[in-house]
Design an enzyme around this catalytic site. Structure first.
Site, short mmCIF file in Angstrom:
data_model
loop_
_atom_site.label_atom_id
_atom_site.label_comp_id
_atom_site.label_asym_id
_atom_site.label_seq_id
_atom_site.Cartn_x
_atom_site.Cartn_y
_atom_site.Cartn_z
N LYS A 110 0.83 -1.21 0.00
CA LYS A 110 0.00 0.00 0.00
C LYS A 110 0.86 1.26 0.00
CE LYS A 110 -4.32 -1.82 1.24
NZ LYS A 110 -5.39 -2.13 2.14
N LYS A 192 -4.45 -10.40 -6.91
CA LYS A 192 -5.73 -10.80 -6.31
C LYS A 192 -6.86 -9.88 -6.78
CE LYS A 192 -5.82 -8.11 -2.16
NZ LYS A 192 -6.35 -7.86 -0.88
N LYS A 195 -11.68 -4.66 -6.05
CA LYS A 195 -12.55 -3.67 -6.71
C LYS A 195 -11.84 -2.35 -6.92
CE LYS A 195 -16.78 -4.04 -8.05
NZ LYS A 195 -18.20 -4.23 -7.82
P1 AMP Z 1 -11.17 -6.21 2.52
O1 AMP Z 1 -12.19 -5.78 1.54
O2 AMP Z 1 -9.77 -6.05 2.03
O3 AMP Z 1 -11.43 -5.64 3.88
O4 AMP Z 1 -11.33 -7.79 2.65
C1 AMP Z 1 -12.37 -8.42 3.33
C2 AMP Z 1 -12.11 -9.90 3.40
O5 AMP Z 1 -12.11 -10.48 2.08
C3 AMP Z 1 -10.76 -10.26 4.02
O6 AMP Z 1 -10.90 -11.42 4.81
C4 AMP Z 1 -9.88 -10.54 2.83
O7 AMP Z 1 -8.84 -11.44 3.13
C5 AMP Z 1 -10.88 -11.19 1.86
N1 AMP Z 1 -10.48 -10.99 0.44
C6 AMP Z 1 -10.27 -9.80 -0.19
N2 AMP Z 1 -9.92 -9.98 -1.48
C7 AMP Z 1 -9.91 -11.34 -1.68
C8 AMP Z 1 -9.63 -12.17 -2.82
N3 AMP Z 1 -9.32 -11.66 -4.00
N4 AMP Z 1 -9.72 -13.52 -2.65
C9 AMP Z 1 -10.07 -14.05 -1.45
N5 AMP Z 1 -10.32 -13.33 -0.35
C10 AMP Z 1 -10.26 -11.98 -0.44
#
Ligand code: AMP
Ligand code: TRP
Length: 325
Positions: A110, A192, A195
């Protein structure tokens, strides 16, 4: 078993969030004591618009309910409404070596992405996350693979506290989904799905049938023609096979067999169709929930009270051990 997890209110839920984390939350709430948080204080460590934040929180709450979270079966609350999170994050920072935080890959990534925005909050992000988890004495933390390192740090911090001040914290473990732990971008299959990073490579759980079709049909594939799971040589097709397997609940082996003599195009068409069908229920539920904002506010308020009771009790223990009261 006690379960805790959190999610940032930044952009809509995509199928990576859903299969990596939220689907597990929904399953766990049936049998375990679950606390889930919308972590707004984490969201403000990267560039954001203040005028959008409240709406993002509401939209994420709706998405979580549409995906199947049931406030009768779990505690759902907004992180900034329970002050103990920031208080404990500060405390944890007083005995965590800086070197531990400097190692975190998410921080490094980041910082590289927003070189103009490398703030102390971003650096201390994992301490706030550790505070979230430790306040609720969670045994398990269902997350995607990208968060594994942060849970590892949480374990170290908890052990250090227990050793120095006496046993207060449980040592939590990450709980990764078997197949959905790392869904990749449809456009950059080695990155990965995200959005914010590349919207065209991420399928939102509320995307329209047209959007889903467009994103899948234009997904990057690999050279060759065979539909086969091979992460090294075929990252694009392997990711699509993983997604297919998750939305259809069929094994990758079965899919490879079914598509043995078929081309990429036919495979993608079929994936688009089944994805549209299985995501339809989310859009329906969202529509119903949009009209229920009073209920949603009340529900979050109840969640706050329940979370606060637990957090305050842990905080008293911590302060007492540390000589702060
Ligand atoms: P965040 O939106 O980054 O707060 O992520 C919320 C949850 O989704 C967390 O547990 C992340 O590890 C999971 N997550 C985010 N992106 C991915 C992805 N591309 N594949 C699998 N898990 C994800
Ligand atoms: N850092 C997590 C993410 O980016 C979100 C998060 C914050 C979290 N606090 C947490 C996840 C506590 C699990 C437990 O996805």
């Amino acid at each position: 078993m006690k379960i805790f997890s959190g999610i940032r209110p930044s952009g809509d839920l995509h199928i990576g969030n859903y299969f990596g984390a939220i689907k597990q939350w929904v399953e766990l709430q049936e049998k375990q004591e679950c606390v889930f948080s919308i972590v707004d204080l984490h969201a403000i460590t990267t560039p954001y618009r203040p005028e959008n934040l409240q709406n993002n929180i509401l939209e994420l709450t709706i998405a979580l309910l549409a995906a199947g979270l049931d406030p009768e079966k779990c505690v759902l609350f907004i992180q900034s409404q329970v002050k103990e999170h920031t208080e404990l994050a500060w405390i944890l920072g007083t005995f965590t070596p800086i070197g531990e935080l400097k190692r975190m890959t998410q921080f490094k990534e980041k910082a590289k992405k927003h070189p103009e925005y490398v703030n102390a909050g971003l650096f201390n992000y994992p301490l706030l996350m550790a505070a979230d988890i430790l306040l609720y004495k969670a045994d398990l933390v269902p997350v995607g693979k990208d968060q594994e390192q942060h849970i590892e740090l949480t374990r170290e911090v908890a052990k250090k506290f227990n050793k120095t001040f006496g046993e207060v914290f449980k040592i939590p473990k990450a709980l990764l989904s078997e197949r959905g732990q790392k869904i990749m971008s449809l456009q950059y299959p080695k990155k990965k799905m995200s959005k914010t990073d590349d919207p065209a490579g991420a399928i939102g759980i509320f995307d329209t049938p047209e959007e889903i079709k467009e994103k899948i049909m234009t997904a990057v594939t690999d050279s060759g023609k065979i539909i086969k799971y091979d992460l090294n040589r075929k990252p694009g097709i392997s990711n699509l096979l993983t997604i297919y397997s998750l939305v259809s609940q069929r094994s990758i082996k079965t899919l490879e067999k079914d598509f043995k003599r078929k081309g990429y195009r036919e495979f993608k068409k079929s994936l688009a169709l089944i994805s549209i069908r299985s995501l339809e229920v989310f859009r329906k539920k969202r529509k119903e929930l949009l009209a229920r904002d009073v209920y949603i506010k009340e529900m979050l308020n109840r969640g706050k009270n329940r979370a606060q009771t637990i957090a305050q009790s842990t905080m008293r223990e911590i302060k007492s051990r540390m000589g702060l009261i």
